[in-house]
Write a protein that holds these residues in place. Structure first.
Motif, PDB file in Angstrom:
ATOM      1  N   LYS A 191      78.002 -13.497 -73.241  1.00  0.00           N
ATOM      2  CA  LYS A 191      78.428 -12.552 -74.283  1.00  0.00           C
ATOM      3  C   LYS A 191      79.375 -11.502 -73.708  1.00  0.00           C
ATOM      4  O   LYS A 191      80.393 -11.163 -74.320  1.00  0.00           O
ATOM      5  CB  LYS A 191      77.196 -11.878 -74.898  1.00  0.00           C
ATOM      6  N   SER A 192      79.068 -11.030 -72.510  1.00  0.00           N
ATOM      7  CA  SER A 192      79.869  -9.966 -71.897  1.00  0.00           C
ATOM      8  C   SER A 192      81.282 -10.414 -71.548  1.00  0.00           C
ATOM      9  O   SER A 192      82.187  -9.589 -71.441  1.00  0.00           O
ATOM     10  CB  SER A 192      79.168  -9.433 -70.646  1.00  0.00           C
ATOM     11  N   ILE A 193      81.474 -11.728 -71.359  1.00  0.00           N
ATOM     12  CA  ILE A 193      82.817 -12.222 -71.022  1.00  0.00           C
ATOM     13  C   ILE A 193      83.551 -12.772 -72.252  1.00  0.00           C
ATOM     14  O   ILE A 193      84.595 -13.398 -72.118  1.00  0.00           O
ATOM     15  CB  ILE A 193      82.757 -13.287 -69.910  1.00  0.00           C
ATOM     16  N   GLY A 194      82.961 -12.564 -73.453  1.00  0.00           N
ATOM     17  CA  GLY A 194      83.674 -12.903 -74.672  1.00  0.00           C
ATOM     18  C   GLY A 194      83.361 -14.239 -75.291  1.00  0.00           C
ATOM     19  O   GLY A 194      84.074 -14.694 -76.204  1.00  0.00           O
ATOM     20  N   THR A 195      82.293 -14.904 -74.846  1.00  0.00           N
ATOM     21  CA  THR A 195      81.879 -16.160 -75.468  1.00  0.00           C
ATOM     22  C   THR A 195      81.353 -15.884 -76.869  1.00  0.00           C
ATOM     23  O   THR A 195      80.591 -14.937 -77.078  1.00  0.00           O
ATOM     24  CB  THR A 195      80.779 -16.851 -74.634  1.00  0.00           C
ATOM     25  N   THR A 196      81.757 -16.685 -77.831  1.00  0.00           N
ATOM     26  CA  THR A 196      81.230 -16.584 -79.188  1.00  0.00           C
ATOM     27  C   THR A 196      79.875 -17.278 -79.219  1.00  0.00           C
ATOM     28  O   THR A 196      79.741 -18.427 -78.799  1.00  0.00           O
ATOM     29  CB  THR A 196      82.175 -17.258 -80.195  1.00  0.00           C
ATOM     30  N   ILE A 197      78.854 -16.585 -79.702  1.00  0.00           N
ATOM     31  CA  ILE A 197      77.485 -17.117 -79.699  1.00  0.00           C
ATOM     32  C   ILE A 197      76.951 -17.165 -81.118  1.00  0.00           C
ATOM     33  O   ILE A 197      77.032 -16.183 -81.865  1.00  0.00           O
ATOM     34  CB  ILE A 197      76.564 -16.255 -78.813  1.00  0.00           C
ATOM     35  N   LEU A 198      76.406 -18.320 -81.485  1.00  0.00           N
ATOM     36  CA  LEU A 198      75.751 -18.499 -82.786  1.00  0.00           C
ATOM     37  C   LEU A 198      74.335 -18.964 -82.499  1.00  0.00           C
ATOM     38  O   LEU A 198      74.119 -20.030 -81.910  1.00  0.00           O
ATOM     39  CB  LEU A 198      76.510 -19.513 -83.640  1.00  0.00           C
ATOM     40  N   LEU A 199      73.350 -18.167 -82.892  1.00  0.00           N
ATOM     41  CA  LEU A 199      71.972 -18.352 -82.462  1.00  0.00           C
ATOM     42  C   LEU A 199      71.020 -18.445 -83.645  1.00  0.00           C
ATOM     43  O   LEU A 199      71.042 -17.606 -84.551  1.00  0.00           O
ATOM     44  CB  LEU A 199      71.567 -17.167 -81.570  1.00  0.00           C
ATOM     45  N   VAL A 200      70.159 -19.479 -83.631  1.00  0.00           N
ATOM     46  CA  VAL A 200      69.050 -19.586 -84.575  1.00  0.00           C
ATOM     47  C   VAL A 200      67.768 -19.321 -83.802  1.00  0.00           C
ATOM     48  O   VAL A 200      67.508 -19.971 -82.783  1.00  0.00           O
ATOM     49  CB  VAL A 200      68.987 -20.978 -85.226  1.00  0.00           C
ATOM     50  N   SER A 201      66.969 -18.373 -84.256  1.00  0.00           N
ATOM     51  CA  SER A 201      65.707 -18.083 -83.580  1.00  0.00           C
ATOM     52  C   SER A 201      64.751 -17.418 -84.560  1.00  0.00           C
ATOM     53  O   SER A 201      65.165 -16.686 -85.466  1.00  0.00           O
ATOM     54  CB  SER A 201      65.934 -17.164 -82.382  1.00  0.00           C
ATOM     55  N   HIS A 202      63.449 -17.688 -84.366  1.00  0.00           N
ATOM     56  CA  HIS A 202      62.421 -17.001 -85.146  1.00  0.00           C
ATOM     57  C   HIS A 202      61.927 -15.758 -84.417  1.00  0.00           C
ATOM     58  O   HIS A 202      61.035 -15.063 -84.917  1.00  0.00           O
ATOM     59  CB  HIS A 202      61.249 -17.947 -85.423  1.00  0.00           C
ATOM     60  N   SER A 203      62.499 -15.487 -83.256  1.00  0.00           N
ATOM     61  CA  SER A 203      62.118 -14.299 -82.496  1.00  0.00           C
ATOM     62  C   SER A 203      62.997 -13.123 -82.928  1.00  0.00           C
ATOM     63  O   SER A 203      64.181 -13.070 -82.594  1.00  0.00           O
ATOM     64  CB  SER A 203      62.283 -14.565 -80.996  1.00  0.00           C
ATOM     65  N   ASP A 204      62.396 -12.196 -83.672  1.00  0.00           N
ATOM     66  CA  ASP A 204      63.148 -11.024 -84.139  1.00  0.00           C
ATOM     67  C   ASP A 204      63.718 -10.230 -82.976  1.00  0.00           C
ATOM     68  O   ASP A 204      64.862  -9.769 -83.024  1.00  0.00           O
ATOM     69  CB  ASP A 204      62.244 -10.116 -84.979  1.00  0.00           C
ATOM     70  N   SER A 205      62.922 -10.074 -81.916  1.00  0.00           N
ATOM     71  CA  SER A 205      63.379  -9.271 -80.782  1.00  0.00           C
ATOM     72  C   SER A 205      64.567  -9.921 -80.095  1.00  0.00           C
ATOM     73  O   SER A 205      65.489  -9.235 -79.647  1.00  0.00           O
ATOM     74  CB  SER A 205      62.238  -9.076 -79.786  1.00  0.00           C
ATOM     75  N   MET A 206      64.568 -11.260 -80.035  1.00  0.00           N
ATOM     76  CA  MET A 206      65.662 -11.947 -79.355  1.00  0.00           C
ATOM     77  C   MET A 206      66.960 -11.834 -80.143  1.00  0.00           C
ATOM     78  O   MET A 206      68.011 -11.524 -79.578  1.00  0.00           O
ATOM     79  CB  MET A 206      65.321 -13.416 -79.138  1.00  0.00           C
ATOM     80  N   VAL A 207      66.908 -12.091 -81.450  1.00  0.00           N
ATOM     81  CA  VAL A 207      68.150 -12.029 -82.229  1.00  0.00           C
ATOM     82  C   VAL A 207      68.701 -10.607 -82.261  1.00  0.00           C
ATOM     83  O   VAL A 207      69.917 -10.397 -82.248  1.00  0.00           O
ATOM     84  CB  VAL A 207      67.981 -12.573 -83.666  1.00  0.00           C
ATOM     85  N   GLN A 208      67.810  -9.621 -82.277  1.00  0.00           N
ATOM     86  CA  GLN A 208      68.287  -8.241 -82.293  1.00  0.00           C
ATOM     87  C   GLN A 208      68.875  -7.843 -80.944  1.00  0.00           C
ATOM     88  O   GLN A 208      69.800  -7.040 -80.885  1.00  0.00           O
ATOM     89  CB  GLN A 208      67.150  -7.298 -82.692  1.00  0.00           C
ATOM     90  N   ARG A 209      68.350  -8.412 -79.860  1.00  0.00           N
ATOM     91  CA  ARG A 209      68.885  -8.103 -78.531  1.00  0.00           C
ATOM     92  C   ARG A 209      70.234  -8.780 -78.318  1.00  0.00           C
ATOM     93  O   ARG A 209      71.166  -8.173 -77.786  1.00  0.00           O
ATOM     94  CB  ARG A 209      67.909  -8.555 -77.449  1.00  0.00           C
ATOM     95  N   VAL A 210      70.353 -10.030 -78.729  1.00  0.00           N
ATOM     96  CA  VAL A 210      71.556 -10.808 -78.448  1.00  0.00           C
ATOM     97  C   VAL A 210      72.642 -10.604 -79.494  1.00  0.00           C
ATOM     98  O   VAL A 210      73.831 -10.548 -79.174  1.00  0.00           O
ATOM     99  CB  VAL A 210      71.214 -12.315 -78.342  1.00  0.00           C
ATOM    100  N   CYS A 211      72.235 -10.477 -80.773  1.00  0.00           N
ATOM    101  CA  CYS A 211      73.205 -10.563 -81.878  1.00  0.00           C
ATOM    102  C   CYS A 211      73.567  -9.207 -82.461  1.00  0.00           C
ATOM    103  O   CYS A 211      72.703  -8.374 -82.729  1.00  0.00           O
ATOM    104  CB  CYS A 211      72.647 -11.457 -82.979  1.00  0.00           C
ATOM    105  N   ASP A 212      74.857  -9.014 -82.682  1.00  0.00           N
ATOM    106  CA  ASP A 212      75.354  -7.796 -83.328  1.00  0.00           C
ATOM    107  C   ASP A 212      75.390  -7.964 -84.846  1.00  0.00           C
ATOM    108  O   ASP A 212      75.449  -6.986 -85.585  1.00  0.00           O
ATOM    109  CB  ASP A 212      76.767  -7.481 -82.828  1.00  0.00           C
TER     110      ASP A 212
END
Length: 240
Positions: A191-212
């Motif tokens: 993410k820090s080097i500009g990779t586009t990330i599309l994430l499916v997860s049931h972990s609320d903490s994970m999506v909030q940490r990774v996804c803007d």
């Protein structure tokens, strides 16, 4: 600059309707024997280069179907999808692995599918092996691997390709806490080097940490698309 463009996308599956009694099956016409199910309905999404986007929703909302269409595992019934840049997918553990091939052979096979040539894999092989933590098993057939070993190897190859776009579907649900942390750290590095990330997860903490940004799907339709905190607040409120 766009990384993913989804326009008016819908996906239909045809399900077989199997009655309990044979006589009912015989008396049914072809239309009655088959049932249409729309997994996605008129989805429109623009994801820009470098964005980290999460897809949330109940089971059966169409999240995984959308990722499979973006990765070209499935194709839309209606609408269109375009990706700009090389795509690496972590959707199904060991998808594409040849069961009788060794881990080493599957590294080279999967890396080639991701667009890497032999020389590139040769240079990265040791780091792939170290990240996967399965050094002593790398020359064993992958049919002998546990699901966790599959995940480690698949993940290690996928992130080593330095993709422009990384698609992740619950891949981190398998594995010990130490390896999960290492995987999340790697995602944050990409993410820090500009990779586009599309994430499916049931972990609320994970999506909030990774996804803007979060996209909320329900029964194949888009409910909300916006800033991570705003969408998660509305989603959590609805789930109560």
């Amino acid at each position: 600059m766009e990384a993913i463009r989804v326009e008016a996308l819908s996906k239909k599956f045809v399900l077989n309707n199997r009655p309990k009694m044979l006589k009912d099956w015989i008396l049914m016409n072809d239309r009655q024997k088959k049932k249409e199910f729309w997994a996605l309905k008129n989805i429109n999404i623009n994801i820009h280069k470098g964005e980290s986007v999460g897809i949330i929703g109940r089971n059966g909302s169409g999240k995984s179907t959308l990722l499979k269409i973006i990765s070209k595992i499935l194709y839309p019934t209606l609408g269109s999808i375009e990706t700009f840049g090389n795509v690496s997918s972590l959707l199904e553990l060991g998808a594409g692995f040849k069961q009788d091939f060794t881990g080493r052979e599957n590294v080279y096979l999967n890396a080639s599918i991701l667009g890497m040539n032999k020389q590139e894999v040769d240079k990265k092989f040791q780091s792939i092996l170290e990240f996967s933590e399965i050094e002593e098993f790398i020359d064993q057939p992958v049919r002998t691997y546990s699901s966790g070993m599959y995940m480690r190897l698949a993940y290690s190859v996928a992130v080593s390709s330095n993709p422009d776009i990384l698609l992740i579907d619950e891949i981190l649900s398998v594995g010990d806490s130490k390896f999960k942390k290492k995987c999340i750290d790697k995602i944050m590095e990409l993410k820090s080097i500009g990779t586009t990330i599309l994430l499916v997860s049931h972990s609320d903490s994970m999506v909030q940490r990774v996804c803007d940004r979060l996209i909320w799907l329900d029964k194949g339709e888009m409910v909300m698309d916006g800033i991570s905190e705003d969408v998660m607040a509305k989603y959590s409120e609805k789930m109560i």
